[in-house]
Motif scaffolding. Structure first.
Motif, PDB file in Angstrom:
ATOM      1  N   ASP A  36       0.803  -1.226   0.000  1.00 15.96           N
ATOM      2  CA  ASP A  36       0.000   0.000   0.000  1.00 15.96           C
ATOM      3  C   ASP A  36       0.836   1.277   0.000  1.00 15.96           C
ATOM      4  O   ASP A  36       0.319   2.361  -0.256  1.00 15.96           O
ATOM      5  N   VAL A  37       2.123   1.160   0.247  1.00 16.45           N
ATOM      6  CA  VAL A  37       3.010   2.324   0.202  1.00 16.45           C
ATOM      7  C   VAL A  37       2.985   2.952  -1.193  1.00 16.45           C
ATOM      8  O   VAL A  37       3.012   4.176  -1.338  1.00 16.45           O
ATOM      9  N   TRP A  38       2.895   2.116  -2.221  1.00 18.12           N
ATOM     10  CA  TRP A  38       2.943   2.634  -3.591  1.00 18.12           C
ATOM     11  C   TRP A  38       1.707   3.451  -3.927  1.00 18.12           C
ATOM     12  O   TRP A  38       1.768   4.372  -4.740  1.00 18.12           O
ATOM     13  N   ARG A  39       0.581   3.168  -3.271  1.00 18.01           N
ATOM     14  CA  ARG A  39      -0.614   4.017  -3.427  1.00 18.01           C
ATOM     15  C   ARG A  39      -0.334   5.413  -2.879  1.00 18.01           C
ATOM     16  O   ARG A  39      -0.736   6.410  -3.471  1.00 18.01           O
ATOM     17  N   SER A  40       0.358   5.465  -1.743  1.00 14.97           N
ATOM     18  CA  SER A  40       0.700   6.760  -1.152  1.00 14.97           C
ATOM     19  C   SER A  40       1.663   7.524  -2.046  1.00 14.97           C
ATOM     20  O   SER A  40       1.525   8.735  -2.229  1.00 14.97           O
ATOM     21  N   VAL A  41       2.638   6.829  -2.627  1.00 15.67           N
ATOM     22  CA  VAL A  41       3.569   7.484  -3.552  1.00 15.67           C
ATOM     23  C   VAL A  41       2.790   8.071  -4.728  1.00 15.67           C
ATOM     24  O   VAL A  41       2.996   9.232  -5.104  1.00 15.67           O
ATOM     25  N   SER A  42       1.882   7.287  -5.296  1.00 15.16           N
ATOM     26  CA  SER A  42       1.050   7.775  -6.402  1.00 15.16           C
ATOM     27  C   SER A  42       0.258   9.006  -5.970  1.00 15.16           C
ATOM     28  O   SER A  42       0.233  10.023  -6.668  1.00 15.16           O
ATOM     29  N   CYS A 129       0.582   9.629 -12.058  1.00 15.90           N
ATOM     30  CA  CYS A 129       1.399   8.559 -11.499  1.00 15.90           C
ATOM     31  C   CYS A 129       0.467   7.434 -11.049  1.00 15.90           C
ATOM     32  O   CYS A 129      -0.549   7.699 -10.406  1.00 15.90           O
ATOM     33  N   TYR A 130       0.810   6.189 -11.381  1.00 21.07           N
ATOM     34  CA  TYR A 130      -0.057   5.068 -11.028  1.00 21.07           C
ATOM     35  C   TYR A 130       0.768   3.878 -10.534  1.00 21.07           C
ATOM     36  O   TYR A 130       1.957   3.761 -10.804  1.00 21.07           O
ATOM     37  N   VAL A 131       0.078   2.984  -9.805  1.00 18.41           N
ATOM     38  CA  VAL A 131       0.679   1.758  -9.301  1.00 18.41           C
ATOM     39  C   VAL A 131       0.689   0.763 -10.459  1.00 18.41           C
ATOM     40  O   VAL A 131      -0.359   0.439 -11.009  1.00 18.41           O
TER      41      VAL A 131
END
Length: 156
Positions: A36-42, A129-131
């Protein structure tokens, strides 16, 4: 403001609020970098202000420092996930500008990742930006309070 003072101010705010917020996502990080970290990055990359990930703070334990954090492991995983956009290891696309550092704090260390927003000046790729694992249509997020919400069709 130096980095240690900035971190102390941020953690104090999170503890007072009792939650993450629109600009900061805290992760305990003992098990590594969660999906779920990558959702936050996006979400941070798709915002107008960017945001910060703080690994080593346990939100479930009043944002106390997680002494089991392995900063080298976290740093390697983040750098790999934010690496070359054409790599199979890339977790998001397009890659936003970011800065990563390990910071001493209280009785341990935190890994701080500052995510800058994508702008026409720092990204030559169109779209938000997307996952990668979710694809460009369903994997782009925005930050609302302490949540990552999928971009609507109109926003993406």
């Amino acid at each position: 403001m130096d980095i240690e003072t900035d971190i102390a101010t941020t953690v104090s705010r999170l503890r007072e609020q009792g939650s993450d917020d629109a600009s900061v996502e805290a992760k305990a990080g003992a098990g590594g970098v969660a999906k779920d970290v990558w959702r936050s990055v996006s979400a941070f990359a798709n915002s107008t202000t960017g945001g910060r990930l703080l690994f080593g703070l346990d939100e479930e334990d009043d944002f106390r420092v997680n002494e089991e954090l392995d900063p080298v492991r976290i740093t390697d995983a983040v750098v790999t996930g934010l690496g070359d956009e054409h790599s199979d290891a890339a977790k998001i696309r397009p890659k936003p500008p970011y800065k990563i550092s390990t910071v001493p704090f209280e009785n341990g260390r935190l890994v701080r990742v500052d995510i800058d927003p994508l702008t026409p000046l720092n990204s030559d790729l169109a779209g938000p930006c997307y996952v990668v694992s979710q694809g460009p249509v369903g994997g782009a997020y925005k930050r609302v309070a302490d949540q990552n919400q999928k971009l609507s069709d109109q926003e993406s």
